[in-house]
Design an enzyme around this catalytic site. Sequence first.
Site, PDB file in Angstrom:
ATOM      1  N   TRP A 106      27.948  37.736  50.401  1.00 34.83           N
ATOM      2  CA  TRP A 106      29.055  37.203  51.210  1.00 34.83           C
ATOM      3  C   TRP A 106      28.807  37.392  52.697  1.00 34.83           C
ATOM      4  O   TRP A 106      29.097  36.496  53.499  1.00 34.83           O
ATOM      5  CB  TRP A 106      30.384  37.818  50.790  1.00 34.83           C
ATOM      6  N   ASP A 175      35.997  41.377  56.407  1.00 33.52           N
ATOM      7  CA  ASP A 175      36.226  40.565  55.218  1.00 33.52           C
ATOM      8  C   ASP A 175      36.669  41.519  54.109  1.00 33.52           C
ATOM      9  O   ASP A 175      35.862  42.259  53.562  1.00 33.52           O
ATOM     10  CB  ASP A 175      34.932  39.832  54.832  1.00 33.52           C
ATOM     11  N   LYS A 199      41.280  37.491  44.528  1.00 35.56           N
ATOM     12  CA  LYS A 199      40.901  38.755  43.896  1.00 35.56           C
ATOM     13  C   LYS A 199      42.122  39.666  43.744  1.00 35.56           C
ATOM     14  O   LYS A 199      42.422  40.104  42.657  1.00 35.56           O
ATOM     15  CB  LYS A 199      39.817  39.473  44.707  1.00 35.56           C
TER      16      LYS A 199
HETATM   17  C1  LIG Z   1      35.150  35.976  46.783  1.00 33.10           C
HETATM   18  C2  LIG Z   1      34.714  36.416  48.128  1.00 33.10           C
HETATM   19  C3  LIG Z   1      34.531  35.517  49.190  1.00 33.10           C
HETATM   20  C4  LIG Z   1      34.660  34.015  49.020  1.00 33.10           C
HETATM   21  O1  LIG Z   1      35.960  33.617  48.800  1.00 33.10           O
HETATM   22  P1  LIG Z   1      36.369  32.064  48.775  1.00 33.10           P
HETATM   23  O2  LIG Z   1      37.855  32.121  48.821  1.00 33.10           O
HETATM   24  O3  LIG Z   1      35.820  31.489  47.500  1.00 33.10           O
HETATM   25  O4  LIG Z   1      35.781  31.404  49.959  1.00 33.10           O
HETATM   26  C5  LIG Z   1      34.189  36.027  50.419  1.00 33.10           C
HETATM   27  N1  LIG Z   1      34.027  37.346  50.616  1.00 33.10           N
HETATM   28  C6  LIG Z   1      34.191  38.241  49.613  1.00 33.10           C
HETATM   29  C7  LIG Z   1      34.005  39.695  49.882  1.00 33.10           C
HETATM   30  C8  LIG Z   1      34.536  37.801  48.347  1.00 33.10           C
HETATM   31  O5  LIG Z   1      34.693  38.697  47.353  1.00 33.10           O
END
Ligand SMILES: *Cc1c(COP(=O)(O)O)cnc(C)c1O
Length: 364
Positions: A106, A175, A199
């Site tokens: 990511w 993030d 998540k």
């Molecule tokens: C799942 C995830 C993403 C991507 O998320 P999207 O909503 O599909 O763009 C980005 N960063 C982390 C840490 C993730 O777990």
Amino acid sequence: MTTTSSRIFNFSAGPAVMPESVLERIREDVWNIDDSGIGVLEHSHRGPVIDRVFEEATDRCRSLAGLGDDHEVLFLAGGASMQFGMIPMNYLPDDATADYPDTGTWTTKAIKEARKFGTVNVAFDGSACGYDHCPKANELSLTPGAAYFHYCSNNTIYGTRYAAPPVTNAPLVCDASSDMFARPWPFADHALVYAGAQKNLGPSGLALIIIRKDMLEKGCRETIDLLDYRKQAAQGSRLNTPPVFGVYCMGLVFEWIHEQGGLIGIANRNAEKSKIIYDAIDGSGGFYRGHAQNDSRSEMNVTFRLPNEELEKAFVTEAKSHDMDGLKGHRSVGGIRASIYNAFPVEGCRSLAGFMADFATKNG
Ligand SMILES: *Cc1c(COP(=O)(O)O)cnc(C)c1O
């Protein structure tokens, strides 16, 4: 009607398990919300019911994150990946550098997007160690005067997490997609925190953004309105018809977190839940091998290997016949990944640990 009996333990990395009480409430409100005679999907995004939905979601987020007047809360479409681009587009000038420790897939993607706008200093390269830990202070190379420092608090794919935010003088950008509101975290010290919803917070396609007002004002580029944080903030994330349903769900999840004792209550549960599975790994005499170094172990995503890939396949298949789904690891790491986000029940962790012990005895 309660459907609990027909649900199984869902270890999916995302979209992921939601709190059952929230799902039941959603089922009611889809038909008729606030006794308005109209369902949540059918209301105008500028009417009083959706005003109430946005206000409550914002207030509950502020209270969970411990925010004062210095921060804005935004709800924006495009998920976490849209933030990979929006952040440098707004805050990384052509002639500036941003620090990005690379702790796996990511952040690698975030770095790729940022390079389209300015210079990226990869402040830590985790590829050499298979992304098995998050960097300690002495492993970071920082840029004096960096535009910002971007990190990922929990690395979903590898099962690693920072124990505390990295220390830097640059504005901190995080993030937190896979551990948002899973533990107390100094949100107010950050210039920007973002999390895709699927998540820990609600349905996919939407991101929660907490942004400090001094950062908000630093916008360095003219861009389209929807991708301009200042314009979104000025209109309460309702420049156009926003993802109302997702914001509504997030508001209910925030309320549910409050009911669990807030971030401290949630963190205690998450520690208890993850310990059950880590104990099963550590007590297996080497049959199971954890991917993450001990001090970087995630409480959201537990990753481990078995002696060989054949056994890993059999493990996933057999677990499924015991009503445990979603355990196959990400293709870039292999093995097994148990994602046990906030809403995942402790009974599911016990069930997995019991299954792990049986499986090891039979195949060890
Ligand atoms: C799942 C995830 C993403 C991507 O998320 P999207 O909503 O599909 O763009 C980005 N960063 C982390 C840490 C993730 O777990």
